[in-house]
Design a protein around this motif. Structure first.
Motif, PDB file in Angstrom:
ATOM      1  N   ALA A 288      50.833 -16.608  38.245  1.00  0.00           N
ATOM      2  CA  ALA A 288      51.773 -16.007  38.519  1.00  0.00           C
ATOM      3  C   ALA A 288      51.681 -14.923  39.722  1.00  0.00           C
ATOM      4  O   ALA A 288      52.215 -14.692  40.876  1.00  0.00           O
ATOM      5  N   LYS A 289      50.455 -14.061  39.403  1.00  0.00           N
ATOM      6  CA  LYS A 289      50.007 -13.034  40.602  1.00  0.00           C
ATOM      7  C   LYS A 289      49.502 -13.835  41.974  1.00  0.00           C
ATOM      8  O   LYS A 289      50.099 -13.330  43.081  1.00  0.00           O
ATOM      9  N   LEU A 290      49.221 -15.191  41.755  1.00  0.00           N
ATOM     10  CA  LEU A 290      48.651 -15.525  43.155  1.00  0.00           C
ATOM     11  C   LEU A 290      50.092 -16.258  43.806  1.00  0.00           C
ATOM     12  O   LEU A 290      50.121 -16.123  45.139  1.00  0.00           O
ATOM     13  N   LEU A 291      50.880 -16.685  43.271  1.00  0.00           N
ATOM     14  CA  LEU A 291      52.325 -17.021  43.681  1.00  0.00           C
ATOM     15  C   LEU A 291      53.398 -16.211  43.833  1.00  0.00           C
ATOM     16  O   LEU A 291      54.484 -16.021  44.390  1.00  0.00           O
ATOM     17  N   ASP A 292      53.083 -14.526  43.355  1.00  0.00           N
ATOM     18  CA  ASP A 292      53.787 -13.564  43.411  1.00  0.00           C
ATOM     19  C   ASP A 292      55.243 -13.607  42.908  1.00  0.00           C
ATOM     20  O   ASP A 292      56.091 -13.421  43.421  1.00  0.00           O
ATOM     21  N   VAL A 293      54.941 -14.252  41.790  1.00  0.00           N
ATOM     22  CA  VAL A 293      56.521 -14.341  40.875  1.00  0.00           C
ATOM     23  C   VAL A 293      56.010 -13.774  39.427  1.00  0.00           C
ATOM     24  O   VAL A 293      55.024 -13.477  38.995  1.00  0.00           O
ATOM     25  N   HIS A 294      56.997 -13.721  38.704  1.00  0.00           N
ATOM     26  CA  HIS A 294      56.880 -13.281  37.374  1.00  0.00           C
ATOM     27  C   HIS A 294      56.523 -14.218  36.412  1.00  0.00           C
ATOM     28  O   HIS A 294      56.906 -15.517  36.686  1.00  0.00           O
ATOM     29  N   PRO A 295      55.608 -13.953  35.472  1.00  0.00           N
ATOM     30  CA  PRO A 295      55.202 -15.145  34.571  1.00  0.00           C
ATOM     31  C   PRO A 295      56.237 -15.757  33.883  1.00  0.00           C
ATOM     32  O   PRO A 295      56.392 -17.074  33.612  1.00  0.00           O
ATOM     33  N   ASN A 296      57.311 -15.275  33.530  1.00  0.00           N
ATOM     34  CA  ASN A 296      58.410 -15.710  33.001  1.00  0.00           C
ATOM     35  C   ASN A 296      59.165 -16.554  33.739  1.00  0.00           C
ATOM     36  O   ASN A 296      59.545 -17.738  33.364  1.00  0.00           O
ATOM     37  N   LEU A 297      59.199 -16.377  35.090  1.00  0.00           N
ATOM     38  CA  LEU A 297      59.735 -17.617  36.004  1.00  0.00           C
ATOM     39  C   LEU A 297      59.007 -18.393  36.195  1.00  0.00           C
ATOM     40  O   LEU A 297      59.373 -19.704  36.430  1.00  0.00           O
ATOM     41  N   LEU A 298      57.723 -18.180  36.458  1.00  0.00           N
ATOM     42  CA  LEU A 298      56.854 -19.368  36.465  1.00  0.00           C
ATOM     43  C   LEU A 298      56.748 -20.370  35.421  1.00  0.00           C
ATOM     44  O   LEU A 298      56.864 -21.536  35.472  1.00  0.00           O
ATOM     45  N   SER A 299      56.832 -19.788  34.044  1.00  0.00           N
ATOM     46  CA  SER A 299      56.886 -20.583  32.833  1.00  0.00           C
ATOM     47  C   SER A 299      58.163 -21.463  32.864  1.00  0.00           C
ATOM     48  O   SER A 299      58.040 -22.723  32.458  1.00  0.00           O
ATOM     49  N   GLN A 300      59.241 -20.805  33.333  1.00  0.00           N
ATOM     50  CA  GLN A 300      60.687 -21.628  33.635  1.00  0.00           C
ATOM     51  C   GLN A 300      60.673 -22.558  34.423  1.00  0.00           C
ATOM     52  O   GLN A 300      60.973 -23.826  34.017  1.00  0.00           O
ATOM     53  N   VAL A 301      59.905 -22.385  35.418  1.00  0.00           N
ATOM     54  CA  VAL A 301      59.730 -23.653  36.581  1.00  0.00           C
ATOM     55  C   VAL A 301      58.776 -24.715  36.155  1.00  0.00           C
ATOM     56  O   VAL A 301      59.289 -25.786  36.268  1.00  0.00           O
ATOM     57  N   ILE A 302      57.693 -24.291  35.545  1.00  0.00           N
ATOM     58  CA  ILE A 302      57.069 -25.562  34.776  1.00  0.00           C
ATOM     59  C   ILE A 302      57.728 -26.292  33.695  1.00  0.00           C
ATOM     60  O   ILE A 302      57.642 -27.552  33.753  1.00  0.00           O
ATOM     61  N   ASN A 303      58.278 -25.453  32.923  1.00  0.00           N
ATOM     62  CA  ASN A 303      58.979 -26.208  31.784  1.00  0.00           C
ATOM     63  C   ASN A 303      60.210 -27.044  32.366  1.00  0.00           C
ATOM     64  O   ASN A 303      60.452 -28.441  31.912  1.00  0.00           O
ATOM     65  N   SER A 304      60.927 -26.560  33.313  1.00  0.00           N
ATOM     66  CA  SER A 304      61.996 -27.364  34.014  1.00  0.00           C
ATOM     67  C   SER A 304      61.756 -28.364  34.938  1.00  0.00           C
ATOM     68  O   SER A 304      62.205 -29.741  34.716  1.00  0.00           O
ATOM     69  N   MET A 305      60.638 -28.494  35.622  1.00  0.00           N
ATOM     70  CA  MET A 305      60.139 -29.318  36.373  1.00  0.00           C
ATOM     71  C   MET A 305      58.974 -30.339  35.815  1.00  0.00           C
ATOM     72  O   MET A 305      59.045 -31.471  36.327  1.00  0.00           O
ATOM     73  N   GLU A 306      58.175 -29.874  35.134  1.00  0.00           N
ATOM     74  CA  GLU A 306      57.080 -30.731  34.320  1.00  0.00           C
ATOM     75  C   GLU A 306      57.784 -31.183  32.720  1.00  0.00           C
ATOM     76  O   GLU A 306      56.861 -32.081  32.312  1.00  0.00           O
ATOM     77  N   HIS A 307      58.604 -30.399  32.274  1.00  0.00           N
ATOM     78  CA  HIS A 307      59.004 -30.701  30.726  1.00  0.00           C
ATOM     79  C   HIS A 307      57.704 -30.521  30.000  1.00  0.00           C
ATOM     80  O   HIS A 307      57.410 -31.314  29.000  1.00  0.00           O
ATOM     81  N   LYS A 308      57.091 -29.528  30.418  1.00  0.00           N
ATOM     82  CA  LYS A 308      55.651 -29.239  29.539  1.00  0.00           C
ATOM     83  C   LYS A 308      55.686 -27.668  29.374  1.00  0.00           C
ATOM     84  O   LYS A 308      56.202 -26.883  30.234  1.00  0.00           O
ATOM     85  N   ASN A 309      54.663 -27.195  28.710  1.00  0.00           N
ATOM     86  CA  ASN A 309      54.496 -25.790  28.637  1.00  0.00           C
ATOM     87  C   ASN A 309      53.197 -25.656  29.399  1.00  0.00           C
ATOM     88  O   ASN A 309      52.571 -26.620  29.912  1.00  0.00           O
ATOM     89  N   PHE A 310      52.791 -24.434  29.551  1.00  0.00           N
ATOM     90  CA  PHE A 310      51.626 -24.232  30.468  1.00  0.00           C
ATOM     91  C   PHE A 310      50.339 -24.793  30.068  1.00  0.00           C
ATOM     92  O   PHE A 310      49.679 -25.593  31.236  1.00  0.00           O
ATOM     93  N   TYR A 311      50.023 -24.642  28.864  1.00  0.00           N
ATOM     94  CA  TYR A 311      48.680 -25.414  28.238  1.00  0.00           C
ATOM     95  C   TYR A 311      48.731 -26.728  28.874  1.00  0.00           C
ATOM     96  O   TYR A 311      47.900 -27.428  28.999  1.00  0.00           O
ATOM     97  N   ASP A 312      49.715 -27.627  28.137  1.00  0.00           N
ATOM     98  CA  ASP A 312      49.673 -29.009  28.534  1.00  0.00           C
ATOM     99  C   ASP A 312      50.050 -29.543  30.067  1.00  0.00           C
ATOM    100  O   ASP A 312      49.235 -30.478  30.638  1.00  0.00           O
ATOM    101  N   TYR A 313      50.446 -28.556  30.811  1.00  0.00           N
ATOM    102  CA  TYR A 313      50.568 -28.869  32.317  1.00  0.00           C
ATOM    103  C   TYR A 313      49.195 -28.824  32.686  1.00  0.00           C
ATOM    104  O   TYR A 313      48.837 -29.460  33.738  1.00  0.00           O
TER     105      TYR A 313
END
Length: 375
Positions: A288-313
């Motif tokens: 999230a720091k590297l992308l300059d986004v909030h962790p919650n938003l990044l988690s939301q992006v991963i969940n919606s685009m990959e249909h996985k949580n961070f660990y699985d992704y």
């Protein structure tokens, strides 16, 4: 107030339990690096020790000499469930605070109110009640017995849910969870559950023998561990405050599909060109720091685009990297495990589990199917 029927008492065993409980409490308090969970466990051990003392007084017949404490043995079982739950909350980084602690003390207060009539009697009047077979208190005794069992079941279930919730939170935050072993908490909860089963079948020797064994196991983990994680724990209160703030922020300015796609493309670029997944300590906050986004938003992006949580992704990225790496001729001089570590895994167990999850075969079977001969 009790209709237990114990004919003999292996007093040395229970005296050893009292000593272990009290001594463990002192050892935990003496730890250099203490967390709130340590204080909760130390207090709980002390409570267990006192409960065992009351048990010895009551079932050895010594209550005839010390009738002042009669009735207290009924209260203590209602303390153990809340102490277990509060300990689980604390050790998983969700310090409940004194208000929540007082809230879970309400069942104990209710029992004290139900027993108020008994407590207002003189010690010798209480003794007469016990010796007459609880004359006039039979109904109350049955009600308290069922409330006691209900309390045990409720707090075992609450504790299990608390651990499961924390496990899910870990998967949303970290790419490797091998250092975050929660099994010992499950053992702790299972130990309490077995004690409550013994209470239900009303085997008194079994109950308190298991309590002593529980003390030994809990003392080992409580003294030897500072906490579950070897890395800093994010407290739930802080997480909730952050999430509440973000919910308001998203409601005012919810990211659209274009913003989500943009973040996702940047994430994929970082994964492909910078191979972030190779860092075994990689977590959601790092990216999230590297992308300059909030962790919650990044988690939301991963969940919606990959249909996985961070660990699985992340671990899927590592497996794909391993598949690309292992087929290269220059890498066949290395072992499978060394290549797995190169791709970001930090343990053989984690690698094998995740590989089989996604590929439906073991890494060794995959290598053989590719006609690859590793040295």
């Amino acid at each position: 107030m009790s209709d237990f029927g114990l004919q003999s008492l292996p007093s040395l065993f229970y005296l050893a339990g009292i000593f272990i409980a009290c001594f463990s409490s002192l050892l935990i308090i003496g730890k250099r690096k203490k967390i709130v969970a340590d204080y909760v466990l130390a207090a709980w051990f002390l409570i267990i020790g006192i409960h065992l003392i009351l048990f010895i007084l009551f079932f050895s017949g010594s209550y005839v000499t010390f009738p002042y404490f009669l009735g207290l043995e009924v209260i203590f079982p209602f303390i153990h469930g809340p102490m277990l739950y509060l300990y689980v909350l604390c050790v998983t980084g969700r310090n409940p605070g004194w208000k929540i602690g007082l809230l879970h003390g309400i069942p104990v207060l209710i029992i004290c109110l139900l027993l108020s009539r008994l407590f207002m009697l003189s010690p010798w009047e209480k003794l007469a009640v016990y010796q007459s077979g609880n004359n006039g208190y039979q109904l109350l005794s049955k009600v308290i017995k069922y409330l006691m069992i209900l309390s045990g079941i409720v707090y075992v279930v609450l504790s299990l849910f608390a651990v499961k919730k924390y496990t899910k939170g870990i998967s949303d935050q970290y790419s490797n969870t091998e250092k975050m072993n929660l099994n010992w908490l499950y053992y702790l909860i299972a130990g309490i559950a077995l004690i409550w089963i013994a209470v239900i079948i009303r085997n008194d020797i079994l109950i308190f023998s298991m309590v002593v064994l529980f003390i030994i196991v809990a003392a080992y983990f409580g003294i030897s561990r500072v906490g579950i994680l070897d890395i800093p724990v994010v407290h739930e209160t802080a997480v909730e405050e952050r999430e509440d703030h973000e919910v308001v922020k998203y409601q005012r300015n919810s990211p659209g599909d274009e913003a989500v796609q943009t973040i996702y493309k940047r994430l994929k670029y970082k994964m492909v060109h910078e191979e972030l997944y190779k860092d075994p300590e990689l977590n959601l906050n790092n990216i999230a720091k590297l992308l300059d986004v909030h962790p919650n938003l990044l988690s939301q992006v991963i969940n919606s685009m990959e249909h996985k949580n961070f660990y699985d992704y992340i671990n899927r990225q590592r497996i794909e990297a391993f598949k690309r790496t292992v087929v290269l001729p220059e890498n066949q001089k290395y072992t499978i495990l060394s290549l797995a570590f190169e791709c970001g895994f930090n343990s053989k167990t984690s690698f094998n589990r995740n590989f089989k999850k996604y590929m439906n075969c073991s890494p060794t079977e995959f290598v053989k199917n590719q006609s690859i001969h590793m040295e």
